[in-house]
Every structure is written in structure tokens, then in C-alpha cells.
Design a protein around this motif. Structure first.
Motif, PDB file in Angstrom:
ATOM      1  N   GLN A 117     -12.638  50.770 -35.763  1.00  0.00           N
ATOM      2  CA  GLN A 117     -11.421  51.830 -35.974  1.00  0.00           C
ATOM      3  C   GLN A 117     -10.248  50.891 -35.969  1.00  0.00           C
ATOM      4  OE1 GLN A 117     -11.379  54.568 -32.336  1.00  0.00           O
ATOM      5  NE2 GLN A 117     -13.541  54.323 -32.198  1.00  0.00           N
ATOM      6  N   PRO A 118      -9.859  50.338 -37.130  1.00  0.00           N
ATOM      7  CA  PRO A 118      -8.743  49.525 -37.237  1.00  0.00           C
ATOM      8  C   PRO A 118      -7.354  50.116 -37.365  1.00  0.00           C
ATOM      9  CG  PRO A 118     -10.326  49.512 -39.092  1.00  0.00           C
ATOM     10  CD  PRO A 118     -10.836  50.381 -38.319  1.00  0.00           C
ATOM     11  N   ALA A 119      -6.514  49.589 -36.491  1.00  0.00           N
ATOM     12  CA  ALA A 119      -5.226  50.219 -36.433  1.00  0.00           C
ATOM     13  C   ALA A 119      -4.323  49.857 -37.703  1.00  0.00           C
ATOM     14  CB  ALA A 119      -4.540  49.533 -35.257  1.00  0.00           C
ATOM     15  N   LYS A 120      -3.194  50.670 -37.980  1.00  0.00           N
ATOM     16  CA  LYS A 120      -2.476  50.082 -39.105  1.00  0.00           C
ATOM     17  C   LYS A 120      -1.912  48.784 -39.070  1.00  0.00           C
ATOM     18  CE  LYS A 120       1.578  52.054 -41.545  1.00  0.00           C
ATOM     19  NZ  LYS A 120       2.596  53.275 -41.500  1.00  0.00           N
ATOM     20  N   ASN A 121      -1.922  48.220 -40.213  1.00  0.00           N
ATOM     21  CA  ASN A 121      -1.256  46.748 -40.262  1.00  0.00           C
ATOM     22  C   ASN A 121      -2.367  45.881 -39.399  1.00  0.00           C
ATOM     23  OD1 ASN A 121       0.821  47.475 -41.689  1.00  0.00           O
ATOM     24  ND2 ASN A 121       1.972  47.914 -39.685  1.00  0.00           N
ATOM     25  N   GLY A 122      -3.643  46.121 -39.249  1.00  0.00           N
ATOM     26  CA  GLY A 122      -4.557  45.574 -38.458  1.00  0.00           C
ATOM     27  C   GLY A 122      -5.914  44.976 -39.276  1.00  0.00           C
ATOM     28  N   THR A 123      -5.724  44.960 -40.702  1.00  0.00           N
ATOM     29  CA  THR A 123      -6.965  44.349 -41.512  1.00  0.00           C
ATOM     30  C   THR A 123      -7.388  43.326 -40.918  1.00  0.00           C
ATOM     31  OG1 THR A 123      -6.195  45.941 -43.240  1.00  0.00           O
ATOM     32  CG2 THR A 123      -7.729  44.363 -43.653  1.00  0.00           C
ATOM     33  N   CYS A 124      -6.623  42.271 -40.890  1.00  0.00           N
ATOM     34  CA  CYS A 124      -7.108  40.880 -40.131  1.00  0.00           C
ATOM     35  C   CYS A 124      -7.815  40.959 -39.018  1.00  0.00           C
ATOM     36  CB  CYS A 124      -5.844  40.022 -39.966  1.00  0.00           C
ATOM     37  SG  CYS A 124      -6.316  38.491 -39.392  1.00  0.00           S
ATOM     38  N   VAL A 125      -7.296  41.591 -37.872  1.00  0.00           N
ATOM     39  CA  VAL A 125      -7.932  41.804 -36.809  1.00  0.00           C
ATOM     40  C   VAL A 125      -9.328  42.597 -36.907  1.00  0.00           C
ATOM     41  CG1 VAL A 125      -7.869  42.774 -34.386  1.00  0.00           C
ATOM     42  CG2 VAL A 125      -5.851  41.547 -35.500  1.00  0.00           C
ATOM     43  N   ASN A 192     -29.518  41.716 -24.771  1.00  0.00           N
ATOM     44  CA  ASN A 192     -29.350  40.691 -25.608  1.00  0.00           C
ATOM     45  C   ASN A 192     -28.996  41.280 -27.076  1.00  0.00           C
ATOM     46  OD1 ASN A 192     -29.455  37.906 -26.862  1.00  0.00           O
ATOM     47  ND2 ASN A 192     -31.548  38.083 -27.307  1.00  0.00           N
ATOM     48  N   GLY A 193     -28.002  40.743 -27.974  1.00  0.00           N
ATOM     49  CA  GLY A 193     -27.642  40.851 -29.271  1.00  0.00           C
ATOM     50  C   GLY A 193     -27.058  42.225 -29.151  1.00  0.00           C
ATOM     51  N   ARG A 194     -26.372  42.496 -28.068  1.00  0.00           N
ATOM     52  CA  ARG A 194     -25.793  43.790 -27.998  1.00  0.00           C
ATOM     53  C   ARG A 194     -24.317  43.820 -28.147  1.00  0.00           C
ATOM     54  NH1 ARG A 194     -27.357  47.413 -23.883  1.00  0.00           N
ATOM     55  NH2 ARG A 194     -25.386  48.714 -24.067  1.00  0.00           N
ATOM     56  N   ILE A 195     -23.777  44.727 -28.842  1.00  0.00           N
ATOM     57  CA  ILE A 195     -22.395  45.024 -28.919  1.00  0.00           C
ATOM     58  C   ILE A 195     -21.780  46.087 -27.881  1.00  0.00           C
ATOM     59  CG2 ILE A 195     -20.301  45.319 -30.450  1.00  0.00           C
ATOM     60  CD1 ILE A 195     -22.139  43.117 -31.266  1.00  0.00           C
ATOM     61  N   ILE A 196     -21.324  45.571 -26.753  1.00  0.00           N
ATOM     62  CA  ILE A 196     -21.179  46.587 -25.757  1.00  0.00           C
ATOM     63  C   ILE A 196     -19.649  47.146 -26.111  1.00  0.00           C
ATOM     64  CG2 ILE A 196     -20.947  46.687 -23.232  1.00  0.00           C
ATOM     65  CD1 ILE A 196     -22.670  44.141 -22.859  1.00  0.00           C
ATOM     66  N   LYS A 197     -19.749  48.497 -26.291  1.00  0.00           N
ATOM     67  CA  LYS A 197     -18.409  48.968 -26.602  1.00  0.00           C
ATOM     68  C   LYS A 197     -17.798  49.616 -25.369  1.00  0.00           C
ATOM     69  CE  LYS A 197     -20.293  49.809 -31.128  1.00  0.00           C
ATOM     70  NZ  LYS A 197     -20.949  50.814 -32.245  1.00  0.00           N
ATOM     71  N   VAL A 198     -16.458  49.461 -25.201  1.00  0.00           N
ATOM     72  CA  VAL A 198     -15.677  50.072 -23.863  1.00  0.00           C
ATOM     73  C   VAL A 198     -14.624  50.688 -24.532  1.00  0.00           C
ATOM     74  CG1 VAL A 198     -15.033  49.903 -21.615  1.00  0.00           C
ATOM     75  CG2 VAL A 198     -16.695  48.224 -22.439  1.00  0.00           C
ATOM     76  N   TYR A 199     -14.564  52.090 -25.159  1.00  0.00           N
ATOM     77  CA  TYR A 199     -13.290  52.440 -25.892  1.00  0.00           C
ATOM     78  C   TYR A 199     -12.863  53.686 -25.058  1.00  0.00           C
ATOM     79  CZ  TYR A 199     -15.598  50.326 -29.936  1.00  0.00           C
ATOM     80  OH  TYR A 199     -16.106  49.145 -30.976  1.00  0.00           O
ATOM     81  N   GLU A 200     -13.243  54.125 -23.989  1.00  0.00           N
ATOM     82  CA  GLU A 200     -12.392  54.965 -23.202  1.00  0.00           C
ATOM     83  C   GLU A 200     -12.933  55.222 -21.755  1.00  0.00           C
ATOM     84  OE1 GLU A 200     -14.227  59.280 -24.599  1.00  0.00           O
ATOM     85  OE2 GLU A 200     -12.939  58.174 -26.013  1.00  0.00           O
TER      86      GLU A 200
END
Length: 200
Positions: A117-125, A192-200
Motif C-alpha cells: 500500500q504505497p503512500a503518495k511520494n513513497g515509490t522508493c520505499v 519460516n519464510g513469512r512476511i508477518i503483516k501488522v497493519y492495524e
């Protein structure tokens, strides 16, 4: 466990250190502060850190950031610091650190919500976070001696809301204890091999 935490004096790092320190030996590493110094943009500095530690049971990195700026004027030079730091710094922690990590040890890297979920002006990140995630997925298949690797992908954390909130309008703030729990899952769990998402 003997855990080295790179970026342990940062917003997320402080919370993770507090959550782990009652049960483990947590060694804080930073560029200019901490129990041991490391510049993750330097392979030599990373090697020196691991040589000084001799061995670790877990390596966590919560350090690194990237460029936020207008896409219309963005050039490769704007991305260099983030690529050398948050991306290649974390990659090199694994490539070098795997030889110092104990059997069954773990790496925990940090990406972020911008990968999805890229923020505006956040393409690099967004690019850097996505690359970190992809590296974790690939490396998890390659590590030997039962070593594990995961990435924690936090959203906009509570303690950064004032500083970065304007960059992420409409994002829900993530409670710090939930972010800390994601790192505990990676270090103390078996994933192992997990992307552990903490978004809210």
C-alpha cells in the motif's frame, strides 16, 4: 537466547528490545550508539560486528528507511541511500551473518506496509520494502542448519504517528504491542519464510 538487535534505539527497536530483554540476552547494535557499533551499509562493519559477537541465536534488524519525494523529479540517486541501507544492509546481515548464526537460529528483517500500500511520494520505499520481502521468501529456502528468516511488515505504528502521519493519510495506527508481538513470533516461534503483516 543471545540476540543482536540492530536499530534497538529506534521507535520499533526500543519496543522490541523491551519485549525480549526479560527472557533473553539482547545486544543493541547501532551506527553511533548501543552495546556494539555497526554500519549496515558496510560489509566490513557487519563482518566486524559478527566477529566480535562470535555467535548469535537471533539477529533482528529494525534499522533503515528510504526516500520520500515527488515522483516527477525522482532520480536513481535519491534511492541510493535506502537501497544501500534498508535493502542491501539487511541482505548483507543475512549473507554474512548466516555463518555466525547458531543452528536453529533466526533472522528477522523489517519491511513495511508500503510494499503493498504505497503512500503518495513513497515509490522508493515501496520498492525497497517489496525487495526485502522477496529476499526473505527466497532466502528461507536456501538457509542451512535449520536457520530461519522472516520479515515483519508493520503499518504506521503508534509512536511514529505524529512524525509520519501526514505521509499516510487514512492509515490506521498500529499499536506498538502488536508490532512487538510480530517480532516475538519470528524469534521465539517456528515460522519460516513469512512476511508477518501488522497493519492495524
Amino acid at each position: 537466547m543471545k540476540i543482536v538487535l540492530i536499530g534497538g534505539h529506534g521507535t520499533i527497536g526500543k519496543t522490541v528490545a523491551a519485549a525480549l530483554s526479560s527472557r533473553h540476552e539482547v545486544i543493541i547494535a547501532g551506527r553511533n550508539s548501543g552495546d556494539i557499533q555497526v554500519d549496515i551499509t558496510s560489509e566490513t562493519s557487519i563482518e566486524d560486528m559478527f566477529k566480535a559477537l562470535k555467535s548469535v541465536d537471533a539477529c533482528i534488524c529494525t534499522a533503515g528507511t528510504g526516500y520520500y519525494g515527488d515522483f516527477g523529479t525522482m532520480r536513481g540517486q535519491h534511492m541510493t541511500a535506502g537501497i544501500q541501507g534498508k535493502l542491501m544492509g539487511q541482505v548483507n546481515l543475512v549473507l554474512i551473518g548466516k555463518d555466525y548464526l547458531t543452528e536453529g537460529g533466526s533472522f528477522t528483517l523489517t519491511s513495511g506496509v508500503a510494499a503493498e500500500q504505497p503512500a503518495k511520494n513513497g515509490t522508493c520505499v515501496a520498492m525497497i520494502n517489496g525487495a526485502v520481502n522477496s529476499f526473505v521468501l527466497g532466502a528461507s529456502q536456501e538457509l542451512k542448519r535449520d536457520q530461519r528468516i522472516n520479515a515483519v511488515s508493520p503499518g504506521l505504528v503508534e509512536d511514529s504517528g505524529v512524525r509520519y502521519g501526514a505521509l499516510f493519510p487514512g492509515y490506521n495506527l498500529v499499536p506498538m504491542h502488536k508490532v512487538a508481538n510480530a517480532y516475538l513470533l519470528s524469534v521465539e516461534g517456528a515460522v519460516n519464510g513469512r512476511i508477518i503483516k501488522v497493519y492495524e
